[in-house]
Each structure stands twice: as C-alpha cells, then as structure tokens.
Design a protein around this motif. Structure first.
Motif, PDB file in Angstrom:
ATOM      1  N   LYS A   1       0.840  -1.208   0.000  1.00  0.00           N
ATOM      2  CA  LYS A   1       0.000   0.000   0.000  1.00  0.00           C
ATOM      3  C   LYS A   1       0.871   1.253   0.000  1.00  0.00           C
ATOM      4  O   LYS A   1       0.635   2.180  -0.782  1.00  0.00           O
ATOM      5  CB  LYS A   1      -0.905   0.015   1.241  1.00  0.00           C
ATOM      6  CG  LYS A   1      -2.133  -0.876   1.095  1.00  0.00           C
ATOM      7  CD  LYS A   1      -3.387  -0.188   1.691  1.00  0.00           C
ATOM      8  CE  LYS A   1      -4.630  -1.013   1.380  1.00  0.00           C
ATOM      9  NZ  LYS A   1      -4.869  -2.013   2.449  1.00  0.00           N
ATOM     10  N   LYS A   2       1.865   1.238   0.871  1.00  0.00           N
ATOM     11  CA  LYS A   2       2.741   2.405   1.026  1.00  0.00           C
ATOM     12  C   LYS A   2       3.455   2.738  -0.295  1.00  0.00           C
ATOM     13  O   LYS A   2       3.617   3.901  -0.640  1.00  0.00           O
ATOM     14  CB  LYS A   2       3.764   2.091   2.127  1.00  0.00           C
ATOM     15  CG  LYS A   2       4.697   3.233   2.460  1.00  0.00           C
ATOM     16  CD  LYS A   2       5.512   2.906   3.709  1.00  0.00           C
ATOM     17  CE  LYS A   2       6.781   3.731   3.738  1.00  0.00           C
ATOM     18  NZ  LYS A   2       7.765   3.162   4.683  1.00  0.00           N
ATOM     19  N   HIS A   3       3.867   1.715  -1.029  1.00  0.00           N
ATOM     20  CA  HIS A   3       4.655   1.947  -2.239  1.00  0.00           C
ATOM     21  C   HIS A   3       3.862   1.739  -3.520  1.00  0.00           C
ATOM     22  O   HIS A   3       4.434   1.703  -4.610  1.00  0.00           O
ATOM     23  CB  HIS A   3       5.897   1.046  -2.235  1.00  0.00           C
ATOM     24  CG  HIS A   3       6.836   1.343  -1.107  1.00  0.00           C
ATOM     25  ND1 HIS A   3       7.807   2.301  -1.178  1.00  0.00           N
ATOM     26  CD2 HIS A   3       6.907   0.822   0.137  1.00  0.00           C
ATOM     27  CE1 HIS A   3       8.462   2.350  -0.027  1.00  0.00           C
ATOM     28  NE2 HIS A   3       7.932   1.450   0.781  1.00  0.00           N
ATOM     29  N   ASN A   4       2.550   1.553  -3.357  1.00  0.00           N
ATOM     30  CA  ASN A   4       1.679   1.380  -4.519  1.00  0.00           C
ATOM     31  C   ASN A   4       2.103   0.199  -5.414  1.00  0.00           C
ATOM     32  O   ASN A   4       2.268   0.336  -6.625  1.00  0.00           O
ATOM     33  CB  ASN A   4       1.654   2.703  -5.310  1.00  0.00           C
ATOM     34  CG  ASN A   4       0.514   2.743  -6.303  1.00  0.00           C
ATOM     35  OD1 ASN A   4      -0.480   2.026  -6.144  1.00  0.00           O
ATOM     36  ND2 ASN A   4       0.667   3.540  -7.354  1.00  0.00           N
ATOM     37  N   LEU A   5       2.288  -0.945  -4.773  1.00  0.00           N
ATOM     38  CA  LEU A   5       2.692  -2.143  -5.507  1.00  0.00           C
ATOM     39  C   LEU A   5       1.552  -3.159  -5.546  1.00  0.00           C
ATOM     40  O   LEU A   5       0.764  -3.248  -4.611  1.00  0.00           O
ATOM     41  CB  LEU A   5       3.905  -2.809  -4.811  1.00  0.00           C
ATOM     42  CG  LEU A   5       5.135  -1.941  -4.576  1.00  0.00           C
ATOM     43  CD1 LEU A   5       6.179  -2.732  -3.795  1.00  0.00           C
ATOM     44  CD2 LEU A   5       5.707  -1.441  -5.898  1.00  0.00           C
ATOM     45  N   LYS A   6       1.481  -3.905  -6.634  1.00  0.00           N
ATOM     46  CA  LYS A   6       0.537  -5.023  -6.704  1.00  0.00           C
ATOM     47  C   LYS A   6       1.129  -6.218  -5.947  1.00  0.00           C
ATOM     48  O   LYS A   6       2.350  -6.356  -5.862  1.00  0.00           O
ATOM     49  CB  LYS A   6       0.298  -5.436  -8.159  1.00  0.00           C
ATOM     50  CG  LYS A   6      -0.228  -4.315  -9.041  1.00  0.00           C
ATOM     51  CD  LYS A   6      -1.660  -4.005  -8.714  1.00  0.00           C
ATOM     52  CE  LYS A   6      -2.224  -2.995  -9.712  1.00  0.00           C
ATOM     53  NZ  LYS A   6      -3.451  -2.376  -9.156  1.00  0.00           N
ATOM     54  N   VAL A   7       0.240  -7.084  -5.462  1.00  0.00           N
ATOM     55  CA  VAL A   7       0.708  -8.287  -4.763  1.00  0.00           C
ATOM     56  C   VAL A   7       0.074  -9.525  -5.384  1.00  0.00           C
ATOM     57  O   VAL A   7      -1.150  -9.611  -5.537  1.00  0.00           O
ATOM     58  CB  VAL A   7       0.357  -8.244  -3.262  1.00  0.00           C
ATOM     59  CG1 VAL A   7       0.817  -9.527  -2.562  1.00  0.00           C
ATOM     60  CG2 VAL A   7       0.983  -7.023  -2.593  1.00  0.00           C
ATOM     61  N   ILE A   8       0.937 -10.460  -5.763  1.00  0.00           N
ATOM     62  CA  ILE A   8       0.469 -11.770  -6.235  1.00  0.00           C
ATOM     63  C   ILE A   8       1.029 -12.821  -5.285  1.00  0.00           C
ATOM     64  O   ILE A   8       2.225 -12.796  -4.967  1.00  0.00           O
ATOM     65  CB  ILE A   8       0.973 -12.079  -7.672  1.00  0.00           C
ATOM     66  CG1 ILE A   8       0.474 -11.026  -8.661  1.00  0.00           C
ATOM     67  CG2 ILE A   8       0.523 -13.478  -8.117  1.00  0.00           C
ATOM     68  CD1 ILE A   8       1.107 -11.147 -10.058  1.00  0.00           C
ATOM     69  N   TYR A   9       0.171 -13.726  -4.842  1.00  0.00           N
ATOM     70  CA  TYR A   9       0.664 -14.862  -4.052  1.00  0.00           C
ATOM     71  C   TYR A   9       0.649 -16.118  -4.886  1.00  0.00           C
ATOM     72  O   TYR A   9      -0.391 -16.480  -5.438  1.00  0.00           O
ATOM     73  CB  TYR A   9      -0.174 -15.065  -2.782  1.00  0.00           C
ATOM     74  CG  TYR A   9       0.122 -14.014  -1.744  1.00  0.00           C
ATOM     75  CD1 TYR A   9       1.374 -13.956  -1.143  1.00  0.00           C
ATOM     76  CD2 TYR A   9      -0.832 -13.064  -1.390  1.00  0.00           C
ATOM     77  CE1 TYR A   9       1.676 -12.973  -0.209  1.00  0.00           C
ATOM     78  CE2 TYR A   9      -0.548 -12.078  -0.453  1.00  0.00           C
ATOM     79  CZ  TYR A   9       0.710 -12.046   0.127  1.00  0.00           C
ATOM     80  OH  TYR A   9       1.010 -11.071   1.054  1.00  0.00           O
ATOM     81  N   ASP A  10       1.809 -16.764  -4.961  1.00  0.00           N
ATOM     82  CA  ASP A  10       1.871 -18.101  -5.522  1.00  0.00           C
ATOM     83  C   ASP A  10       1.462 -19.043  -4.383  1.00  0.00           C
ATOM     84  O   ASP A  10       2.255 -19.378  -3.511  1.00  0.00           O
ATOM     85  CB  ASP A  10       3.286 -18.409  -6.020  1.00  0.00           C
ATOM     86  CG  ASP A  10       3.395 -19.816  -6.613  1.00  0.00           C
ATOM     87  OD1 ASP A  10       2.460 -20.614  -6.412  1.00  0.00           O
ATOM     88  OD2 ASP A  10       4.417 -20.111  -7.259  1.00  0.00           O
ATOM     89  N   ALA A  11       0.193 -19.412  -4.412  1.00  0.00           N
ATOM     90  CA  ALA A  11      -0.381 -20.249  -3.349  1.00  0.00           C
ATOM     91  C   ALA A  11      -0.535 -21.687  -3.843  1.00  0.00           C
ATOM     92  O   ALA A  11      -1.456 -22.406  -3.441  1.00  0.00           O
ATOM     93  CB  ALA A  11      -1.722 -19.658  -2.904  1.00  0.00           C
ATOM     94  N   ALA A  12       0.395 -22.096  -4.716  1.00  0.00           N
ATOM     95  CA  ALA A  12       0.332 -23.435  -5.317  1.00  0.00           C
ATOM     96  C   ALA A  12       0.224 -24.543  -4.272  1.00  0.00           C
ATOM     97  O   ALA A  12      -0.389 -25.573  -4.522  1.00  0.00           O
ATOM     98  CB  ALA A  12       1.563 -23.674  -6.194  1.00  0.00           C
ATOM     99  N   HIS A  13       0.833 -24.317  -3.084  1.00  0.00           N
ATOM    100  CA  HIS A  13       0.842 -25.368  -2.053  1.00  0.00           C
ATOM    101  C   HIS A  13      -0.260 -25.180  -1.022  1.00  0.00           C
ATOM    102  O   HIS A  13      -0.357 -25.978  -0.093  1.00  0.00           O
ATOM    103  CB  HIS A  13       2.153 -25.313  -1.262  1.00  0.00           C
ATOM    104  CG  HIS A  13       3.379 -25.547  -2.070  1.00  0.00           C
ATOM    105  ND1 HIS A  13       4.638 -25.362  -1.578  1.00  0.00           N
ATOM    106  CD2 HIS A  13       3.539 -25.964  -3.349  1.00  0.00           C
ATOM    107  CE1 HIS A  13       5.542 -25.645  -2.503  1.00  0.00           C
ATOM    108  NE2 HIS A  13       4.895 -25.999  -3.595  1.00  0.00           N
TER     109      HIS A  13
END
Ligand code: PLP
Length: 360
Positions: free
Chosen positions: A143-155
């Motif tokens: 949020k602070k740096h305006n970044l997107k977040v993707i989680y590799d939740a394969a497991h």
C-alpha cells in the motif's frame, strides 16, 4: 520402493460416472458444464466469491502478471519452485530476489523495502509448503509503495488464516491442481481475486482475449481446462477431508518417530491451520543430508531436495545472487515421502533408516 510423492486417485467408478456424462454431451473442453460445476463447488468449499479454473498453476501466475499490467521489476522469493521465477522472466519482467525468513521460509518482509526501486511494480511471494507469508506486513508495504501483490499459493489449498481462505490475500492468488499437489485435477490451476472487474478481464485472457462473437478485449492466451480434468477435480473434492485427516495422522507419526533427528521443521504461521501438503525437515548440516539421501536412495526410499538450489543463484538466464539464508536452508532441507497411500509401517521404516544414518 517408496516414492517421494504419489497422486491421490479416487475409486475409478466414481470418475467413470462423470465420463458417462461427457460422452452423452460430447462437450469436451472450452468451459463446459463440469468445469463450471468445479468452479462453483470450489468457491463453496473455500468460501470464496470468485475463482477461475485454468490449465495449470504456471499459466495462472503468467495470467496474473498480465492482467495486473505489471512491468519492470517484481520483488520475489528465491525459495520456491522454478515456475515462480520463470513466469516473471517469461512475462518480460525482472525478478528482484529478497531473502527469506529462516523460520517460516517465506519472503522476509523486513527486507522488501530495501529492494524497492522506481522500477518496482509488484511483489510475488510464495506460501512455502502452504505456510502463509506474513500477509499483513506485505500488505502494508504494498500500500505504502503502490505495488501489486500476487501470491503463488500453489501449495496452500485449504489453508485459512483468521478463519478466511489464504487465497483471499493479495490482488491475485494462484493455486496449482497438479497431480503431485495435495488436491488435484491431474493438471490444473486456480486464479483467485476479490475484484470482479479483474476477474472478468482474467476470464477474457483465459480465452484468447475473446470478449464476444466478433470482438477481442485484450491480449489473451489459451488458459482453459477440459471436462476430463474438471471431472477429476470434482471426484477428488469429495475426498478432501479424508485426504486431510490421513495426511495429518501421517505427519503426527513422522513427528513422533523422528524426535531424535537433528533437524527442525519450518515454523507454521500462528494464525493459520496446517494443510499437511509436504513433510520437510531442515537438517543440522548439508553433510548429514547428503549422507541420509545417499543411503535412502540405495534402499529405494526417495526423498527430494525441495527447494534446492536457490532460484537466485542457479538459473542460467539470470545473474547469480547468493542470499545467505536461502543458500543455507536450501542446502539443508529435505522433503520426505508424503502422500495419501503412505503406510504407518513405511514411515517407521523411513524414520528408522534416517536415525540410524545420523547416529552412525
Ligand atoms: C507446482 C507449483 C507451481 C506450478 O504449478 P503447475 O500446476 O505445475 O504449473 C508453481 N509454484 C509452486 C510453488 C509450485 O509448487
């Protein structure tokens, strides 16, 4: 022979029932009724609003990067399966590796901010062995740096944190339903987002970017999955709690039998349930690991160095970077045989062999 993993297979006649329907309808792929039914049942099971069933867990990550229009640098973990990193490179982005936390084995959020540059546009982190990342800390930084977040939740199938699915975190989470995973559809993957506009965009991307009979809304790919794969997913879903209970009891037996082993296990997130996807042990030294592995190989008990080597230092298409904690853990971690049909006697045998080698 004991293999490191074995897919779960349901009773054949239960799968056959779905095949009868496929033969009647002659609808084999392109988001048929079974694929839609699987999406509905999974949403229900995981208490999620939106998800898409796609070809595999790798294309799920690529589609996520594409849909979020991520370019430039992506901060990511070196301690994961190769697909986490290769997808970043495949999508024309640059992976920037940040070391892991030595206890959780997930990306260390306290080291993320130092890696942010003006080119950074996202964080791609893996819930390693299904153990959740510090999602709250990552959210604050993003949020602070305006970044997107993707989680590799394969497991991470079936993992909840504070009572809600781990798949709800980040802008997008992806999962793999590959045959070696805890819950599978032979080949398959999931994309999860809470954002309905983003979901719509992802569903167009999954189907070549086709948005109507004669119209294209964006650049797409073939990320669809078939009725046959959906049928396996539907059949296996009926066994998910049985699979979970069995794995839980196998893990408990390993814990008991390996008490004398000079090793530790990753520290699980204190607000999340375990899904018993893998049984990793971090041995005292690489020397002990190699001794154990060699002797087990001889006896045809197959273990796997997973994840080894570090993705930051071993890929021919990237500059080499040695991150100390990842290098150390990757050298000492071993995944033991762990699957639904593993027997208690086999666990006793594996444990006995390991302890004998250590104590020799
Ligand atoms: C299995 C896996 C993938 C890739 O999934 P596929 O369905 O095999 O394409 C990606 N990331 C991690 C961490 C995995 O374990």
């Amino acid at each position: 022979m004991i293999s490191v993993t074995q897919p779960f297979l349901p009773p054949q006649e239960e799968y056959q029932k779905y095949l009868d329907g496929i033969w009647k309808r002659n609808w084999l792929t392109n988001m048929g009724p079974l694929a839609s039914q699987l999406e509905m049942e999974l949403k229900d099971h995981l208490k999620l609003k939106h998800l898409l069933f796609v070809t595999n867990g790798t294309i799920a990550i690529q589609m996520a990067i594409k849909a979020l229009e991520i370019t430039g640098e992506i901060i990511t973990t070196p301690f994961s399966f190769i697909a986490t990193t290769s997808c970043v490179v495949w999508e024309g982005c640059t992976p920037v590796f940040v070391d892991i936390n030595p206890q959780s084995l997930c990306i260390d959020p306290t080291k993320i901010e130092d890696a942010i540059t003006e080119k950074t546009s996202a964080i791609l982190a893996t819930h390693v062995y299904g153990n959740p990342c510090d999602v709250e800390a990552i959210e604050i930084i993003a949020k602070k740096h305006n970044l997107k977040v993707i989680y590799d939740a394969a497991h991470a199938f079936g993992v909840e944190i504070n009572g809600k699915s781990i798949f709800e975190y980040g802008d997008i989470s992806t999962c793999s339903l590959h045959a070696t995973k805890l819950y599978h559809s032979i080949e398959g993957g999931l994309i999860i987002t809470k954002d309905s506009e983003l979901l719509k965009k992802l569903s167009f991307i999954r189907n070549f970017g086709i948005s109507g009979f004669d119209s294209f809304s964006e650049l797409g790919i073939n990320g669809k999955n078939s009725e046959f794969h959906a049928a396996m997913g539907l059949t296996n879903l009926k066994y998910i709690s049985k699979i979970h209970d069995k794995r839980k009891s196998l893990a408990a037996l390993y814990d008991e039998k390996l008490k004398g082993l000079k090793a530790i296990k990753p520290l699980w997130h204190n607000k999340a349930n375990e899904n018993f996807a893998y049984y990793p042990v971090i041995l005292e030294s690489e020397e002990l690991l190699l001794k154990i592995k060699a002797e087990m190989d001889k006896q045809e008990i197959f273990t796997r160095r997973y994840f080894y080597p570090s993705l930051a230092s071993a890929l021919p298409y990237l500059p080499k970077l040695e991150l100390p904690i990842t290098e150390d853990i990757a050298k000492r971690i071993l995944c033991l045989p762990f699957y639904y049909d593993l027997t208690l006697e086999e666990i006793e045998l594996i444990s006995r062999v390991m302890l004998r080698i250590q104590n020799n």
